[in-house]
Design a protein around this motif. Structure first.
Motif, PDB file in Angstrom:
ATOM      1  N   UNK A  47       0.829  -1.219   0.000  1.00  0.00           N
ATOM      2  CA  UNK A  47       0.000   0.000   0.000  1.00  0.00           C
ATOM      3  C   UNK A  47       0.857   1.262   0.000  1.00  0.00           C
ATOM      4  N   UNK A  48       0.580   2.126  -0.967  1.00  0.00           N
ATOM      5  CA  UNK A  48       1.243   3.428  -0.993  1.00  0.00           C
ATOM      6  C   UNK A  48       2.661   3.413  -1.518  1.00  0.00           C
ATOM      7  N   UNK A  49       3.198   2.227  -1.850  1.00  0.00           N
ATOM      8  CA  UNK A  49       4.597   2.226  -2.318  1.00  0.00           C
ATOM      9  C   UNK A  49       4.789   1.493  -3.649  1.00  0.00           C
ATOM     10  N   UNK A  50       3.678   1.110  -4.271  1.00  0.00           N
ATOM     11  CA  UNK A  50       3.795   0.458  -5.571  1.00  0.00           C
ATOM     12  C   UNK A  50       3.064   1.298  -6.618  1.00  0.00           C
ATOM     13  N   UNK A  51       3.747   1.639  -7.696  1.00  0.00           N
ATOM     14  CA  UNK A  51       3.200   2.582  -8.670  1.00  0.00           C
ATOM     15  C   UNK A  51       3.422   2.074 -10.096  1.00  0.00           C
ATOM     16  N   UNK A  52       2.360   2.164 -10.910  1.00  0.00           N
ATOM     17  CA  UNK A  52       2.494   1.761 -12.317  1.00  0.00           C
ATOM     18  C   UNK A  52       2.253   2.980 -13.191  1.00  0.00           C
ATOM     19  N   UNK A  53       3.141   3.178 -14.138  1.00  0.00           N
ATOM     20  CA  UNK A  53       2.985   4.317 -15.043  1.00  0.00           C
ATOM     21  C   UNK A  53       1.739   4.153 -15.897  1.00  0.00           C
ATOM     22  N   UNK A  54       0.976   5.248 -16.018  1.00  0.00           N
ATOM     23  CA  UNK A  54      -0.197   5.190 -16.901  1.00  0.00           C
ATOM     24  C   UNK A  54       0.244   5.126 -18.365  1.00  0.00           C
ATOM     25  N   UNK A  55       1.530   5.407 -18.607  1.00  0.00           N
ATOM     26  CA  UNK A  55       2.042   5.341 -19.978  1.00  0.00           C
ATOM     27  C   UNK A  55       2.611   3.962 -20.336  1.00  0.00           C
TER      28      UNK A  55
ATOM     29  N   UNK B 112     -10.604  -2.755 -11.970  1.00  0.00           N
ATOM     30  CA  UNK B 112     -10.755  -2.338 -10.569  1.00  0.00           C
ATOM     31  C   UNK B 112      -9.494  -2.660  -9.751  1.00  0.00           C
ATOM     32  N   UNK B 113      -8.938  -3.828 -10.050  1.00  0.00           N
ATOM     33  CA  UNK B 113      -7.780  -4.277  -9.274  1.00  0.00           C
ATOM     34  C   UNK B 113      -6.548  -3.412  -9.534  1.00  0.00           C
ATOM     35  N   UNK B 114      -6.437  -2.958 -10.764  1.00  0.00           N
ATOM     36  CA  UNK B 114      -5.231  -2.239 -11.185  1.00  0.00           C
ATOM     37  C   UNK B 114      -5.270  -0.756 -10.797  1.00  0.00           C
ATOM     38  N   UNK B 115      -6.496  -0.233 -10.801  1.00  0.00           N
ATOM     39  CA  UNK B 115      -6.701   1.206 -10.663  1.00  0.00           C
ATOM     40  C   UNK B 115      -5.907   1.860  -9.515  1.00  0.00           C
ATOM     41  N   UNK B 116      -5.894   1.284  -8.303  1.00  0.00           N
ATOM     42  CA  UNK B 116      -5.221   1.988  -7.197  1.00  0.00           C
ATOM     43  C   UNK B 116      -3.731   2.236  -7.424  1.00  0.00           C
ATOM     44  N   UNK B 117      -3.132   1.488  -8.324  1.00  0.00           N
ATOM     45  CA  UNK B 117      -1.676   1.620  -8.512  1.00  0.00           C
ATOM     46  C   UNK B 117      -1.295   2.583  -9.641  1.00  0.00           C
TER      47      UNK B 117
END
Ligand code: GDP
Ligand code: IMO
Ligand code: MG
Length: 425
Positions: A93-101, A193-198
């Motif tokens: 939570x809060x430390x995994x990020x996926x580029x929208x690009x 839905x699953x992907x959205x938070x990241x």
């Protein structure tokens, strides 16, 4: 300190292990290319973790992990992996990020990857990992790809239908089974839905970190000789695993990079098809495979093994601008009475290449020129300081440095986290 880490050979050099070691002093770890074709192993205590898409830095609580724009990400592989990481006891939570690009590898890319590979005649097969990497990058540069940000659009599922229809034409031409568009829609609906938070603007995120003088570590996947531009084309992957890829694959400018670390296995391996000048087909090759546990972390395929190739390493040093080497798997060589280093390729007419030829037909006419050094024939995996290494080991390592340039930064003498010697960095 912002560091780019790249593989210097044909992959599986031990990048995961070195990333895990360097994450200690990093704030953010970024994957910038490739996808779930990667298999990065980290051994902590008696636990072995293999990561494919999630940066290997994830095994350090609190460190941020980013999937940059240059990655092609299969959302199902990612979801599986995130669940696994959580089951190992790491909070995301809060430390995994996926580029929208970042682009997505869709089911049809995987199907096309497999169908294309099956359609290639013997001698032309690439031996891909079957993870849909080539077709996903082809869609990206062909400008019909699917980006992570597309899942946020109201017409995402219509896009899925249209892409499946298009892919089915390609699959039919390859003689493969078509996919059912409505089944695909069903499959991808919950994923949104699953992907959205990241999903994040990772360029903004990384630049905020740069402004705050945080340390960013760029985790290369694959390696220099698998690079689409610099590798043994067409027996390569479809991205730029070399140092320049860290910038194009993340949005961080070249001037922000402070150092490049190349990971160099102290012998050579390759998995999949394609040229491999120092490949061994004898007992020595078998010893390397057994002692090194050389079986693919993603596909389980036995890796091809051979002696250290200084032509490849020198080329990797130049292309990546390697400042420091992380040399790995020294312990695997412990039992050999003699160790060999390839210093050039001799063509059938006597000409010796000291640089890697672009034309694979030329390579076919070449045999490696070897320099032989005495082995050390004692165990090195318990060693904790460079000074304790046997003299013959130091000679081997120093001869490699003479031939390829760059400094020694890290020396790995075993799979576990503790078996890592810090030298100059
Ligand atoms: P990567 O793809 O570059 O991260 O490398 P892989 O994880 O695919 O393959 C490297 C393998 O070698 C893994 O099984 C590691 O646990 C192992 N390994 C890494 N460094 C060493 C080392 O110094 N000695 C030994 N014996 N094994 C190592
Ligand atoms: P890591 O990050 C070793 C190889 C495949 C094949 C070629 C193309 O663990 O070092 P692809 O599926 O990418 O289209 O396959 O590249 N390959 C790797 N070999 N290590 C890897 O990753 C690899 N990723 C792809 O075997 O020959
Ligand atoms: Mg690997």
């Amino acid at each position: 300190m912002n560091t780019v880490l790249v593989g210097a050979q044909w992959g599986d050099e031990g990048k995961g292990k070195v990333i895990d070691f360097l994450t200690e002093e990093a704030d953010v770890v970024v994957r910038f290319q490739g996808g779930s074709n990667a298999g990065h192993t980290v051994v902590v205590g008696d636990k072995k973790y293999v990561l494919h898409l999630v940066p290997s830095g994830v095994l350090h609580d609190g460190k941020h992990c980013v999937i940059g724009n240059g990655v092609v990400m299969d959302p199902f592989d990612l979801m599986k992996e995130l669940e696994q990481v959580e089951s190992w006891g790491f909070e995301l939570k809060g430390r995994f990020h996926i580029s929208e690009r970042a682009h997505m590898v869709m089911q049809w890319h995987r199907a096309i990857d497999k169908a294309e590979e099956a359609a290639r005649p013997e001698g032309h097969k690439i031996g891909t990992t079957g993870r849909g990497i080539g077709p996903a990058y082809a869609a990206k540069v062909g400008r019909y790809g699917m980006r992570v940000g597309d899942i946020l659009k109201p017409d995402f599922l219509d896009l899925v239908r249209a892409q499946v229809a298009e892919a089915n034409r390609a699959l039919a031409a390859l003689g493969a089974q078509p996919l059912d568009p409505e089944e695909m829609v069903k499959l991808y609906t919950p994923m949104v839905k699953a992907l959205m938070p990241y999903v994040t603007d990772t360029i903004q995120f990384l630049h905020e970190n740069l402004d705050e003088k945080k340390s960013i570590l760029f985790e290369g996947a694959q390696a220099t000789m698998l690079d689409i531009d610099f590798g043994t084309y067409p027996f390569v992957t479809s991205s730029n695993p070399t140092a320049g890829g860290a910038c194009t694959g993340s949005g961080v400018p070249p001037r922000a990079i402070d150092r490049v670390i190349g990971v160099l296995k102290l012998y050579t391996t390759r998995v999949g098809e394609g040229p491999f000048p120092t490949e061994l087909f004898d007992e020595d090759g078998e010893t390397l495979r057994k002692r090194g546990g050389e079986f693919g972390a993603t596909t389980g395929r036995p890796r091809r093994c051979g002696w250290f190739d200084a032509v490849v390493a020198r080329y990797a040093q130049r292309v990546n601008g390697v400042d420091f080497w992380a040399m790995t798997k020294l312990d695997v060589l412990d039992t050999f009475p003699v160790v060999k280093i390839c210093t050039g390729y001799r063509r059938d007419d006597g000409f010796v290449y000291q640089t890697f030829p672009a034309d694979l037909a030329v390579l076919k006419r070449c045999t490696p020129v070897y320099e032989e050094l005495p082995g050390w024939q004692c165990e090195t995996s318990h060693i904790t300081d460079y000074s304790e290494l046997p003299e013959n080991t130091k000679k081997y390592v120093n001869r490699i440095l003479d031939l390829v340039g760059g400094k020694l930064g890290v020396l790995s003498v075993g799979p576990a986290r503790e078996t890592t010697l810090r030298i100059n960095i």
